[in-house]
Design an enzyme around this catalytic site. Structure first.
Site, short mmCIF file in Angstrom:
data_model
loop_
_atom_site.label_atom_id
_atom_site.label_comp_id
_atom_site.label_asym_id
_atom_site.label_seq_id
_atom_site.Cartn_x
_atom_site.Cartn_y
_atom_site.Cartn_z
N LYS A 119 0.83 -1.21 0.00
CA LYS A 119 0.00 0.00 0.00
C LYS A 119 0.86 1.25 0.00
O LYS A 119 0.51 2.25 -0.64
CB LYS A 119 -0.97 0.00 1.18
CG LYS A 119 -2.06 -1.06 1.03
CD LYS A 119 -3.32 -0.75 1.79
CE LYS A 119 -4.37 -1.79 1.41
NZ LYS A 119 -5.66 -1.58 2.01
N LYS A 202 -4.92 -9.94 -6.39
CA LYS A 202 -6.09 -10.20 -5.55
C LYS A 202 -7.23 -9.25 -5.93
O LYS A 202 -6.99 -8.06 -6.14
CB LYS A 202 -5.70 -9.97 -4.09
CG LYS A 202 -6.76 -10.37 -3.10
CD LYS A 202 -6.43 -9.84 -1.70
CE LYS A 202 -6.70 -8.36 -1.59
NZ LYS A 202 -7.39 -7.93 -0.35
N LYS A 205 -11.30 -4.09 -3.28
CA LYS A 205 -12.34 -3.08 -3.43
C LYS A 205 -11.77 -1.69 -3.62
O LYS A 205 -12.43 -0.81 -4.13
CB LYS A 205 -13.32 -3.14 -2.26
CG LYS A 205 -12.78 -2.64 -0.94
CD LYS A 205 -13.92 -2.55 0.06
CE LYS A 205 -13.68 -3.37 1.30
NZ LYS A 205 -12.46 -3.02 2.03
P1 ATP Z 1 -8.92 -2.82 0.37
O1 ATP Z 1 -8.91 -3.10 -1.09
O2 ATP Z 1 -9.78 -1.66 0.75
O3 ATP Z 1 -7.58 -2.85 1.03
P2 ATP Z 1 -10.06 -5.43 0.66
O4 ATP Z 1 -11.06 -5.52 -0.43
O5 ATP Z 1 -8.82 -6.24 0.58
O6 ATP Z 1 -9.70 -3.95 1.04
P3 ATP Z 1 -10.66 -5.58 3.47
O7 ATP Z 1 -11.64 -4.67 4.05
O8 ATP Z 1 -9.23 -5.24 3.70
O9 ATP Z 1 -10.91 -5.76 1.92
O10 ATP Z 1 -10.92 -7.05 3.87
C1 ATP Z 1 -12.12 -7.57 4.34
C2 ATP Z 1 -12.10 -9.06 4.37
O11 ATP Z 1 -12.27 -9.58 3.05
C3 ATP Z 1 -10.79 -9.66 4.87
O12 ATP Z 1 -11.08 -10.80 5.64
C4 ATP Z 1 -10.06 -10.04 3.61
O13 ATP Z 1 -9.15 -11.09 3.81
C5 ATP Z 1 -11.22 -10.49 2.74
N1 ATP Z 1 -10.90 -10.35 1.32
C6 ATP Z 1 -10.61 -9.20 0.68
N2 ATP Z 1 -10.37 -9.42 -0.62
C7 ATP Z 1 -10.49 -10.76 -0.80
C8 ATP Z 1 -10.36 -11.63 -1.95
N3 ATP Z 1 -10.03 -11.14 -3.13
N4 ATP Z 1 -10.57 -12.93 -1.78
C9 ATP Z 1 -10.91 -13.45 -0.56
N5 ATP Z 1 -11.04 -12.69 0.55
C10 ATP Z 1 -10.84 -11.36 0.45
#
Ligand code: ATP
Ligand code: LTN
Length: 344
Positions: A119, A202, A205
């Site tokens: 990040k 990955k 969002k």
């Molecule tokens: P950001 O993109 O805002 O950093 P993120 O989409 O990775 O966030 P988080 O809010 O950080 O989402 O994570 C929320 C939950 O969703 C965590 O348990 C994370 O491991 C899970 N998660 C996020 N993206 C994935 C993915 N692509 N596949 C499976 N689990 C995910």
């Protein structure tokens, strides 16, 4: 370990940042597990707005997304009568414990965190906040305040969970048993949904380069389907689960299919044998759309009555505070803070 939690059930805590639109990655990796396990554990699910501000956020959007994420928890099937749903910043104990734990976390441990490096690399060096660096300590506070035994998360959170365990163990070693040392709960399929446009990354969002990157939980269903039909694949023809990085796109579609349908890998490979990528994409799109349809209907119902969500979050903050305050009080005693005086 015999830390008194006052319940015969083990505890679960998890959270999602209101930092954008929730994706099917968030649902398959995290939310769907929460729903499945909510009755077996005493569960706490927070919307981690304090984590979201570790990178720049627009205040009005943050407010809106915080409510949206909470409503999506309920729409996904979390029952607020069964589990506690709350907003992290409504429970000040999170910030207080995070500060204390910061004082027991060596900088070297934080320097190793890959999410911070990723990040930080995406921002201008002089705008990277100390909050982003300390992010995992706040996450440790979230978990340890509730004496959570299990933390259901996606695969990307493994390292943060390891750090949480290290911090808990260090504190317990220095001051005596204070925290339950939590375990990650990471599912076998669906723990790492990859980007549809680039299956080497990955699905995320907040880091979105292309409109074809992710399917969002609140996407128009035709549009969701179109994005899956455009997912990046390869120039092979057979449809099977594989670790071959060149074939990550097809593997990702199969993983999504497997997670939603719950079918074993060999049955899925047999089902798609001799069929083309067009069929695979159409069938994946179908199961995704049928998963989203009832969720979106419930979401519309929940958001049609804003007072309902206000009530859920008020009750959630109260219940969470009771548990969190108990742990915080013990921690303050252990580190030697003078208890507040009451005027006679
Ligand atoms: P950001 O993109 O805002 O950093 P993120 O989409 O990775 O966030 P988080 O809010 O950080 O989402 O994570 C929320 C939950 O969703 C965590 O348990 C994370 O491991 C899970 N998660 C996020 N993206 C994935 C993915 N692509 N596949 C499976 N689990 C995910
Ligand atoms: N860092 C997590 C979000 C998060 C979390 C938590 C997850 C914040 N606090 C406590 C589980 C338990 C992420 O998914 N990026």
């Amino acid at each position: 370990m015999t830390i008194e939690t006052g319940s015969s059930k083990q505890r679960v805590l998890s959270g999602i940042q209101p930092s954008g639109n929730l994706t099917i990655g968030n649902y398959l990796g995290a939310l769907s597990q929460w729903v499945k396990e909510q009755h077996r554990y005493e569960s706490y699910f927070c919307v981690v707005d304090m984590h979201a501000i570790t990178v720049p956020q627009d205040p009005a959007t943050l407010r809106e997304k915080t409510r949206e994420v909470a409503a999506l928890y309920i729409a996904s099937g979390i029952d607020p009568q069964v589990a506690t749903i709350f907003v992290q910043s409504h429970v000040p104990a999170h910030a207080e414990l995070a500060w204390i734990l910061n004082c027991f976390t060596p900088i070297g441990w934080l320097n190793r965190m890959t999410q911070f490096k990723d990040k930080a690399a995406k921002q201008q060096a002089d705008t990277v906040s100390a909050g982003l660096f300390n992010y995992p300590v706040l996450m440790a506070a979230d978990i340890l305040l509730y004496q959570a035994h299990q933390v259901p998360v996606g695969d990307d959170q493994r390292q943060h969970l390891e750090l949480t365990r290290d911090v808990a163990q260090r504190f317990n070693y220095l001051y005596g048993e204070t925290f339950v040392v939590p375990e990650p709960m990471i599912r076998e399929t669906g723990a790492r949904v990859m980007g549809l446009d680039d299956p080497t990354k990955k699905m995320s969002k907040s880091e979105v380069d292309s409109q074809y990157h992710a399917v969002y939980l609140l996407d128009d269903l035709d549009w969701a389907s179109k994005k899956i039909m455009r997912a990046k694949t390869d120039s092979y023809t057979d449809i099977r689960f594989t670790n071959d990085p060149e074939r990550a796109g097809v593997n990702n579609l199969l993983e999504i299919y497997a997670t939603i349908t719950g079918q074993p890998h060999d049955a899925i490979e047999a089902h798609f044998a001799g069929k083309g990528y067009g069929v695979l994409k159409r069938e994946v799109a179908e199961v995704v759309v049928e998963m989203l349809r009832p969720l979106q209907a419930r979401y519309r119902e929940i958001t049609s009555d804003p007072a309902y969500l206000d009530g859920v979050l008020a009750q959630g903050a109260e219940r969470a505070s009771t548990v969190a305050e108990r742990t915080l009080k013990l921690v303050k005693e252990r580190v030697g803070f003078l208890p507040p005086y009451r005027r006679p």
